[in-house]
Design an enzyme around this catalytic site. Sequence first.
Site, mmCIF file in Angstrom:
data_model
loop_
_atom_site.group_PDB
_atom_site.id
_atom_site.type_symbol
_atom_site.label_atom_id
_atom_site.label_comp_id
_atom_site.label_asym_id
_atom_site.label_seq_id
_atom_site.Cartn_x
_atom_site.Cartn_y
_atom_site.Cartn_z
ATOM 1 N NE ARG A 164 -4.152 -1.627 0.359
ATOM 2 C CZ ARG A 164 -4.263 -2.930 0.128
ATOM 3 N NH1 ARG A 164 -3.268 -3.585 -0.420
ATOM 4 N NH2 ARG A 164 -5.380 -3.556 0.396
ATOM 5 C CB SER A 236 -8.396 -1.201 4.510
ATOM 6 O OG SER A 236 -8.742 -2.434 3.985
ATOM 7 C CD GLU A 332 -5.332 1.099 2.598
ATOM 8 O OE1 GLU A 332 -6.044 1.562 1.679
ATOM 9 O OE2 GLU A 332 -5.378 -0.074 2.966
HETATM 10 N N1 EPU Z 1 -10.629 -10.482 10.765
HETATM 11 C C1 EPU Z 1 -11.221 -10.296 11.990
HETATM 12 N N2 EPU Z 1 -12.325 -9.500 12.093
HETATM 13 C C2 EPU Z 1 -12.867 -8.878 11.011
HETATM 14 C C3 EPU Z 1 -12.283 -9.088 9.734
HETATM 15 C C4 EPU Z 1 -11.142 -9.884 9.644
HETATM 16 O O1 EPU Z 1 -10.754 -10.832 12.991
HETATM 17 O O2 EPU Z 1 -13.844 -8.130 11.170
HETATM 18 C C5 EPU Z 1 -9.379 -11.284 10.665
HETATM 19 C C6 EPU Z 1 -9.622 -12.697 10.241
HETATM 20 O O3 EPU Z 1 -8.764 -13.506 10.984
HETATM 21 C C7 EPU Z 1 -9.164 -12.727 8.790
HETATM 22 C C8 EPU Z 1 -8.074 -11.676 8.787
HETATM 23 O O4 EPU Z 1 -8.515 -10.704 9.733
HETATM 24 O O5 EPU Z 1 -8.670 -13.964 8.441
HETATM 25 C C9 EPU Z 1 -7.856 -11.019 7.420
HETATM 26 O O6 EPU Z 1 -9.089 -10.457 6.947
HETATM 27 P P1 EPU Z 1 -9.403 -10.271 5.392
HETATM 28 O O7 EPU Z 1 -9.053 -11.493 4.650
HETATM 29 O O8 EPU Z 1 -10.762 -9.718 5.290
HETATM 30 O O9 EPU Z 1 -8.335 -9.207 4.893
HETATM 31 P P2 EPU Z 1 -7.771 -7.917 5.580
HETATM 32 O O10 EPU Z 1 -6.374 -8.160 5.940
HETATM 33 O O11 EPU Z 1 -8.676 -7.448 6.655
HETATM 34 C C10 EPU Z 1 -6.880 -6.939 3.307
HETATM 35 C C11 EPU Z 1 -6.908 -5.633 2.593
HETATM 36 C C12 EPU Z 1 -8.241 -5.419 1.891
HETATM 37 C C13 EPU Z 1 -8.453 -6.547 0.906
HETATM 38 C C14 EPU Z 1 -8.384 -7.887 1.679
HETATM 39 C C15 EPU Z 1 -8.447 -9.044 0.741
HETATM 40 C C16 EPU Z 1 -5.415 -4.157 3.797
HETATM 41 C C17 EPU Z 1 -5.293 -2.969 4.707
HETATM 42 N N3 EPU Z 1 -6.643 -4.542 3.513
HETATM 43 O O12 EPU Z 1 -7.839 -6.882 4.359
HETATM 44 O O13 EPU Z 1 -8.157 -4.210 1.162
HETATM 45 O O14 EPU Z 1 -9.686 -6.426 0.226
HETATM 46 O O15 EPU Z 1 -7.132 -7.990 2.397
HETATM 47 O O16 EPU Z 1 -7.246 -9.186 0.065
HETATM 48 O O17 EPU Z 1 -4.399 -4.692 3.356
HETATM 49 C C18 EPU Z 1 -8.667 -1.885 1.088
HETATM 50 O O18 EPU Z 1 -7.451 -1.695 1.003
HETATM 51 O O19 EPU Z 1 -9.493 -0.935 1.079
HETATM 52 C C19 EPU Z 1 -9.148 -3.244 1.245
HETATM 53 C C20 EPU Z 1 -10.422 -3.511 1.466
#
Ligand code: EPU
Length: 336
Positions: A164, A236, A332
């Site tokens: 990012r 995010s 972010e």
């Molecule tokens: N989780 C929780 N609670 C929640 C959501 C997630 O505990 O409410 C935990 C779960 O363990 C899950 C882990 O967080 O396995 C990861 O969650 P997720 O796969 O939804 O991905 P993320 O790390 O939260 C990132 C990106 C998103 C992107 C997704 C999918 C960043 C800051 N965010 O989210 O990007 O869509 O991966 O690849 O890197 C964005 O940048 O606007 C965005 C939405």
Amino acid sequence: MVLNFQKDISLRPFNTFGIDVKSKKFVGIQSTDELKAVIKQHQEAQLLVLGGGSNLLLTQNFEGLTIRIETRGIEIEQEDDGSARVKVAAGENWHDFVLWCLENDLGGVENLALIPGSVGASPIQNIGAYGVELSEVFESCEALSIKTGEIKIFNKVDCQFGYRNSIFKNALKGQYIITSVQFNLTKAPHQVNTSYEGLSEKLGAKSPDIQSIAQAVIDIRSAKLPDPVQIGNSGSFFKNPLIPTKQFMELQQQFPKMPHYPDQEGKIKIPAAWLIDHLGYKGYRMNDAGVHQNQALVLVNYGDASGAEIKKLAQAIKDSVMENFAINLEFEVNIL
Ligand code: EPU
């Protein structure tokens, strides 16, 4: 060339958080020549450059000139049997570009379906999702220097892409306006990426085409992430933090269920959503500012939240994560 400058207009329709602040001056530009003319006339002005307005939190009225990039055009510049180089105007909507690629059976951006924002903003924060980052398909971009009015070409190395992150958020912050992006896309048979947890399960065992990958990503995102047209948000709000392995080992004693992913040498990536969720913030609401009930990483505006209220909530979360986990959460989203 007719440039339509407007005065004291609300930026509410131009930021996905739906924050109602005013800009003293505003102009939409439809070509690079128009942009050059505007920049030349406003050498001394304070500028706010908007693409889709999807990675921005506005906390006060803006006293300068807002320039909205409204250029259009997608063009195949060069192609052979296996690949195509495509040039896209900065003002094109990102998801519309992804749909264009699917229609033309060009691969590389299918995992990035439904990311809000414009093509011109995509290199600035090296957008990424579901195992793919923009940098993997990026060839180069053209950008206008605000200081000199000249166009400069940046290749992948020049952009210094990171998680990012890019040079446009660091050393060159506020100095260039991206006017077009060139992508290297593949022709069938495509090499697809279904490595991301959740994506492979959704797709099952079959070897998917790029259209089904995009559809799976759209389904997952729509189920989890709020549509900015319905509830104001910026995706995010926080980055996923990287912490040293030693710190992780200590935290793991205390929080054995903390999800974690090995990242760069000696660093572990922790999902910020888990940290926020664990502190009980998911679904939390403070007036019209809140934390989304399906994804703790996303802050939302239920209607009339001010930018200051959302910032206050973000800061409260940041402080609480620091206090409880000794982890520094970075925003972010750009706060203005
Ligand atoms: N989780 C929780 N609670 C929640 C959501 C997630 O505990 O409410 C935990 C779960 O363990 C899950 C882990 O967080 O396995 C990861 O969650 P997720 O796969 O939804 O991905 P993320 O790390 O939260 C990132 C990106 C998103 C992107 C997704 C999918 C960043 C800051 N965010 O989210 O990007 O869509 O991966 O690849 O890197 C964005 O940048 O606007 C965005 C939405």
